[in-house]
Write an enzyme that holds these catalytic residues in place. Structure first.
Site, PDB file in Angstrom:
ATOM      1  N   PHE A  34      44.610  64.940  60.103  1.00 58.82           N
ATOM      2  CA  PHE A  34      44.951  63.477  60.722  1.00 58.82           C
ATOM      3  C   PHE A  34      46.438  63.396  60.932  1.00 58.82           C
ATOM      4  CE2 PHE A  34      45.979  59.102  60.217  1.00 58.82           C
ATOM      5  CZ  PHE A  34      45.164  58.474  60.952  1.00 58.82           C
ATOM      6  N   ASP A  35      47.221  63.949  59.639  1.00 56.45           N
ATOM      7  CA  ASP A  35      48.672  63.747  59.777  1.00 56.45           C
ATOM      8  C   ASP A  35      49.484  64.765  60.687  1.00 56.45           C
ATOM      9  OD1 ASP A  35      48.690  62.049  57.836  1.00 56.45           O
ATOM     10  OD2 ASP A  35      49.028  63.703  56.153  1.00 56.45           O
ATOM     11  N   GLU A 110      28.799  33.931  51.565  1.00 57.29           N
ATOM     12  CA  GLU A 110      29.904  35.027  51.626  1.00 57.29           C
ATOM     13  C   GLU A 110      30.557  34.995  50.378  1.00 57.29           C
ATOM     14  OE1 GLU A 110      32.415  34.494  54.913  1.00 57.29           O
ATOM     15  OE2 GLU A 110      30.831  33.861  56.000  1.00 57.29           O
ATOM     16  N   LYS A 112      33.965  34.660  48.215  1.00 53.82           N
ATOM     17  CA  LYS A 112      35.205  34.211  48.251  1.00 53.82           C
ATOM     18  C   LYS A 112      36.381  35.132  47.725  1.00 53.82           C
ATOM     19  CE  LYS A 112      37.729  29.856  48.185  1.00 53.82           C
ATOM     20  NZ  LYS A 112      39.159  29.807  47.958  1.00 53.82           N
ATOM     21  N   ASP A 114      39.748  36.664  47.047  1.00 54.76           N
ATOM     22  CA  ASP A 114      41.110  36.145  46.378  1.00 54.76           C
ATOM     23  C   ASP A 114      42.315  36.836  46.833  1.00 54.76           C
ATOM     24  OD1 ASP A 114      42.405  34.124  45.117  1.00 54.76           O
ATOM     25  OD2 ASP A 114      41.734  34.722  42.969  1.00 54.76           O
ATOM     26  N   ARG A 133      48.649  31.267  57.084  1.00 50.96           N
ATOM     27  CA  ARG A 133      47.965  30.237  57.114  1.00 50.96           C
ATOM     28  C   ARG A 133      49.105  29.174  57.175  1.00 50.96           C
ATOM     29  NH1 ARG A 133      43.249  27.468  53.515  1.00 50.96           N
ATOM     30  NH2 ARG A 133      44.871  26.251  52.441  1.00 50.96           N
ATOM     31  N   GLU A 169      40.871  37.684  54.942  1.00 50.71           N
ATOM     32  CA  GLU A 169      41.873  37.766  53.678  1.00 50.71           C
ATOM     33  C   GLU A 169      42.681  39.012  53.477  1.00 50.71           C
ATOM     34  OE1 GLU A 169      41.600  34.511  52.392  1.00 50.71           O
ATOM     35  OE2 GLU A 169      42.461  34.890  50.443  1.00 50.71           O
ATOM     36  N   TYR A 221      36.192  37.239  57.922  1.00 54.81           N
ATOM     37  CA  TYR A 221      35.024  36.463  57.883  1.00 54.81           C
ATOM     38  C   TYR A 221      34.504  35.396  58.758  1.00 54.81           C
ATOM     39  CZ  TYR A 221      38.774  33.732  55.559  1.00 54.81           C
ATOM     40  OH  TYR A 221      39.805  32.857  55.270  1.00 54.81           O
ATOM     41  N   LYS A 284      28.376  28.480  54.100  1.00 55.50           N
ATOM     42  CA  LYS A 284      28.446  27.929  55.398  1.00 55.50           C
ATOM     43  C   LYS A 284      27.140  27.966  56.214  1.00 55.50           C
ATOM     44  CE  LYS A 284      32.821  30.984  55.725  1.00 55.50           C
ATOM     45  NZ  LYS A 284      33.556  32.122  56.280  1.00 55.50           N
ATOM     46  N   LYS A 308      32.990  27.737  43.180  1.00 62.27           N
ATOM     47  CA  LYS A 308      34.194  28.358  42.353  1.00 62.27           C
ATOM     48  C   LYS A 308      33.250  28.835  41.061  1.00 62.27           C
ATOM     49  CE  LYS A 308      38.193  27.878  44.157  1.00 62.27           C
ATOM     50  NZ  LYS A 308      39.336  27.748  43.881  1.00 62.27           N
ATOM     51  N   CYS A 402      67.850  41.026  19.157  1.00 65.99           N
ATOM     52  CA  CYS A 402      66.504  42.087  19.244  1.00 65.99           C
ATOM     53  C   CYS A 402      65.863  41.933  17.973  1.00 65.99           C
ATOM     54  CB  CYS A 402      67.187  43.301  19.512  1.00 65.99           C
ATOM     55  SG  CYS A 402      65.818  44.646  19.333  1.00 65.99           S
ATOM     56  N   CYS A 405      66.760  45.379  15.926  1.00 62.46           N
ATOM     57  CA  CYS A 405      67.916  45.737  15.540  1.00 62.46           C
ATOM     58  C   CYS A 405      68.906  44.953  15.537  1.00 62.46           C
ATOM     59  CB  CYS A 405      68.215  47.047  16.348  1.00 62.46           C
ATOM     60  SG  CYS A 405      68.662  46.573  17.960  1.00 62.46           S
ATOM     61  N   CYS A 420      67.633  44.797  25.237  1.00 62.04           N
ATOM     62  CA  CYS A 420      68.258  45.333  24.087  1.00 62.04           C
ATOM     63  C   CYS A 420      69.098  46.229  24.397  1.00 62.04           C
ATOM     64  CB  CYS A 420      67.216  45.438  22.762  1.00 62.04           C
ATOM     65  SG  CYS A 420      68.307  46.490  21.540  1.00 62.04           S
ATOM     66  N   CYS A 426      68.068  51.195  18.406  1.00 60.03           N
ATOM     67  CA  CYS A 426      67.163  50.455  18.267  1.00 60.03           C
ATOM     68  C   CYS A 426      65.776  51.279  18.075  1.00 60.03           C
ATOM     69  CB  CYS A 426      67.012  49.509  19.533  1.00 60.03           C
ATOM     70  SG  CYS A 426      65.783  48.281  19.494  1.00 60.03           S
TER      71      CYS A 426
HETATM   72  P1  AMP Z   1      41.345  26.882  49.495  1.00 59.34           P
HETATM   73  O1  AMP Z   1      42.454  27.481  49.554  1.00 59.34           O
HETATM   74  O2  AMP Z   1      40.566  26.607  48.186  1.00 59.34           O
HETATM   75  O3  AMP Z   1      41.079  25.725  50.549  1.00 59.34           O
HETATM   76  O4  AMP Z   1      40.088  28.078  50.126  1.00 59.34           O
HETATM   77  C1  AMP Z   1      40.196  28.506  51.605  1.00 59.34           C
HETATM   78  C2  AMP Z   1      40.807  29.474  51.625  1.00 59.34           C
HETATM   79  O5  AMP Z   1      39.490  30.576  51.028  1.00 59.34           O
HETATM   80  C3  AMP Z   1      40.560  30.169  53.121  1.00 59.34           C
HETATM   81  O6  AMP Z   1      41.990  29.641  53.592  1.00 59.34           O
HETATM   82  C4  AMP Z   1      40.480  31.586  52.835  1.00 59.34           C
HETATM   83  O7  AMP Z   1      41.751  31.975  52.800  1.00 59.34           O
HETATM   84  C5  AMP Z   1      39.889  31.812  51.733  1.00 59.34           C
HETATM   85  N1  AMP Z   1      38.418  32.804  51.798  1.00 59.34           N
HETATM   86  C6  AMP Z   1      38.390  33.688  51.007  1.00 59.34           C
HETATM   87  N2  AMP Z   1      37.049  34.033  51.377  1.00 59.34           N
HETATM   88  C7  AMP Z   1      36.621  33.198  52.334  1.00 59.34           C
HETATM   89  C8  AMP Z   1      35.351  33.518  53.185  1.00 59.34           C
HETATM   90  N3  AMP Z   1      34.495  34.289  53.153  1.00 59.34           N
HETATM   91  N4  AMP Z   1      35.043  32.402  54.140  1.00 59.34           N
HETATM   92  C9  AMP Z   1      36.138  31.386  54.161  1.00 59.34           C
HETATM   93  N5  AMP Z   1      37.324  31.421  53.632  1.00 59.34           N
HETATM   94  C10 AMP Z   1      37.639  32.480  52.574  1.00 59.34           C
HETATM   95 ZN    ZN Z   2      67.088  46.569  19.646  1.00 59.07          ZN
END
Ligand code: AMP
Ligand code: ZN
Length: 664
Positions: A34-35, A110, A112, A114, A133, A169, A221, A284, A308, A402, A405, A420, A426
């Site tokens: 690949f490289d 789905e 969520k 983070d 966003r 995300e 998503y 949804k 949540k 510290c 020491c 420190c 130390c």
């Molecule tokens: P909030 O920031 O609490 O209003 O939640 C909305 C945010 O959740 C969205 O802007 C997305 O960035 C995030 N998010 C993560 N997973 C999902 C998902 N499966 N569908 C929609 N939003 C999602």
């Molecule tokens: Zn020290």
């Protein structure tokens, strides 16, 4: 084949292999191949700038710098989600919307994810723009940075619409996050606090090559466009997958909120088995028609809701703030707590990170605090329960000296951490440095562990790592739990470490910011410690991947008279301070000034070995044939196009055996 066709073909091949590797997880070619293909393409693109393509696979390595991120108005607004925290709230939601639509609904569940949300615009199957966003109406154009994320397709496959947006995300999976942090800690830097902030911070880095180094992923998503070829959320996810997007497989279709709740409960239990952080489930309404019917509130769609998960958080009493000194002298404030059960373990101590964090949270001794365990290993204090605060408590005054020491602490401008400065006096710094010196990746001294190092230092038998080499069996025998046999092992382990190669000795010295990889680079470049010790910061920064900060730290280290003395002593004891002869033996300058291209499969040596042999002997390896190529080393099954090209430009074609003869 014309050059243009060749470029086109390479791009398609690389897009496909990228997809197989990062989306399907089923690579068909080796990383090396690949490289090589990527290098070949890079080379062709450099020589033929007229065929430039902003979506070429070569853009993945980054390089583009964004000084100011342009503000872009979203074609379709990016809404928030309303949150729910209980079964009852979800049932209320179901009742409300089913009443409004007048019938039963189907739901998509789905996870969520983070991280940081992103909106990608595709036109004619090519990524056109990536925007954060922002406030939901407008965000920042971070296209250059997003292109470096391997799971973002630059070119789509299948029957995609002419123009559409897709939302997702950007996340940093635990494994990559842990690896990044391990490297930082090893280099004496402060670790990143959590994957989410690190992911979102990455999007706004100015240098896209830096973003390319971070193991970010993009999980998609939702499709948004005026005329989507699908009628529901679930079909949309399936289509997006077909077009080449990474859509996590956990999404499921459900016929009622009762079924949704099973999904929620399942993932509440199992979310830690996933490779990335999730903080809930998004539910949804499946049908787009019904989504339209339900519409939006001022902030969020009525047709979706987030559930949540309960954060793994507990409250407990903070008894005392103490300070810990690391081997580099960095101070970490620690909260000592009334023991509390959290995610299956008992927590007694939690990190407070640094002075800013304490000030921000206004944490005080005697407070009731919230402790949380996120993706990280060390629990942290996320806030104070002010309703429980005793009005008699005093604002926390950060340590000035510290704890070990008594030296006055310093804080460099722009740095979060206090230090420190008592490098040589130390105890935790002395012990930490010696512990680092003997550790597995450094001198790997058998028969000597971190606790014994502490005992040795406390008994005044050693005060630095050079002292280790003066230890005799009789010296260590009186130590606690030290038997005849273990004393012998310790001394012989120390003796044996004299064979450890230079690059690891260099790492063992514990120079700030000189981790394993940097030590290797420096050893290879300077070949011995004297050359390295006399290098200026300008010399150092000229070495591949050595920046200002590392260079400064290296020269600081060697400016110190004490460090020079230590190194002289280690030299006298017989440690390796140059690349050993054996490694140099197979090196020469025979191939100086010659450029090679390797193609095909070989009998006696692998392609990697061949490449190393060329480089060790002064030659250069290039990915593609040009007028500058001197030799084509041709193996079995070599591509006909390479052969033709070599013949055309007059490159000398040699076999594996002929090459080996050149070296002998
Ligand atoms: P909030 O920031 O609490 O209003 O939640 C909305 C945010 O959740 C969205 O802007 C997305 O960035 C995030 N998010 C993560 N997973 C999902 C998902 N499966 N569908 C929609 N939003 C999602
Ligand atoms: Zn020290």
């Amino acid at each position: 084949m014309t050059t243009q066709e060749q470029i086109k073909q390479l791009r398609e091949e690389l897009h496909r292999h990228n997809y197989l590797y990062y989306i399907e997880d089923k690579p068909e070619i080796s990383d090396y191949d690949f490289d090589m293909k990527l290098k070949e393409l890079q080379h062709l693109e450099e020589k033929n700038p007229e065929f430039e393509d902003p979506n070429s696979p070569t853009r993945r390595v980054g390089g583009a710098i964004t000084k100011n991120f342009n503000t872009v108005v979203h074609d379709y607004r990016m809404y928030s989600l309303s949150n729910s925290y209980s079964k009852e709230e979800l049932e209320d939601w179901e009742n409300r919307i089913e009443k409004s639509v007048g019938g039963k609904l189907q739901y998509v569940c789905e996870l969520k994810y983070d991280g940081a949300s992103i909106s990608l615009t595709y036109k004619n199957g090519k990524l056109q723009r990536a925007v954060t966003r922002g406030d939901g109406f407008q965000g920042d154009d971070v296209t250059n940075n997003i292109k470096t994320i391997r799971s973002v397709p630059l070119k789509l496959k299948g029957d995609f619409p002419e123009k559409f947006d897709i939302r997702g995300e950007i996340v940093l999976p635990y494994e990559g996050f842990a690896k990044m942090n391990a490297e930082r800690v090893e280099a004496g830097e402060e670790p990143y606090a959590n994957p989410r902030n690190t992911a979102s911070g990455s999007l706004k880095l100015q240098d896209s090559a830096e973003v390319a180094k971070r193991p970010l992923e993009c999980l998609l998503y939702s499709l948004v466009a005026d005329n989507l070829p699908v009628k529901s959320q679930f079909e949309g996810l399936e289509k997006a997958r077909e077009w080449g997007f990474k859509v996590p497989p956990e999404a499921e279709l459900k016929n009622s909120i009762a079924e949704v709740l099973d999904y929620v409960n399942y993932w509440d239990q199992h979310r830690h088995d996933l490779p990335y952080e999730t903080d809930g489930v998004v539910i949804k309404v499946n049908s787009f028609d019904q989504q339209d019917e339900l519409g939006y509130t001022a902030k969020s769609p009525r047709w979706a809701i987030a559930y949540k998960f309960k954060a793994e958080q507990e409250s407990t009493k903070l008894n005392k703030i103490t300070y810990q000194v690391g081997r580099t002298g960095a101070i970490t404030p620690v909260a000592n707590l009334d023991p509390v059960q959290l995610a299956g373990t008992t927590v007694k101590r939690a990190s407070l990170h640094n002075a800013d964090q304490i000030e921000k949270l206004d944490v005080r001794e005697g407070d009731t605090v919230f402790v949380e365990k996120g993706g990280e290993i060390i629990p942290k204090i996320v806030g104070v329960d002010f309703t429980q605060r005793d009005p008699e408590t005093l604002e926390t005054k950060y340590a000035e000296t510290c704890p070990e020491c008594d030296s006055e602490l310093i804080r460099k401008e722009g740095e979060a951490q206090h230090y420190c400065p008592n490098y040589n006096g130390c105890p935790p710094q002395i012990i930490g440095r010696i512990q680092h010196f003997i550790s597995r990746k450094a001198m790997d001294i058998e028969g000597l562990g971190g606790e014994t190092v502490a005992l040795l230092v406390n008994a005044n038998l050693i005060t630095n790592y050079a002292d280790l080499y003066t230890l005799k069996k009789e010296d260590v025998l009186p130590l606690e739990r030290m038997a005849e046999k273990s004393a012998e092992n310790l001394v012989s382990g120390i003796e044996k470490s004299k064979e450890i190669p230079f690059e690891r000795v260099l790492f063992a010295l514990g120079i700030r910011y000189v981790g394993e990889t940097v030590a290797k680079k420096l050893a290879k470049h300077y070949k011995n410690i004297d050359a390295l010790a006399s290098a200026s910061t300008e010399d150092l920064t000229a070495v591949d991947e050595i920046g200002e900060r590392i260079a400064q730290s290296v020269t600081d280290f060697f400016t110190s008279e004490e460090n020079r003395e230590l190194i002289q002593r280690l030299k006298d004891y017989g440690l390796q301070f140059e690349i050993i002869a054996e490694e140099l033996e197979n090196q020469s300058t025979i191939l100086d000034g010659n450029t090679f291209v390797i193609s095909g499969v070989f009998e006696k040596v692998s392609r990697n070995e061949l490449k190393k042999m060329i480089e060790d002997n002064g030659g250069k390896v290039s990915g593609s044939i040009s007028g500058k190529t001197d030799y084509l080393v041709a193996g079995e099954n070599m591509g006909p196009s390479k052969l033709a090209k070599a013949e055309k430009v007059g490159t000398k074609i040699i076999s594996e055996n002929e090459f080996l003869q050149m070296l002998s």
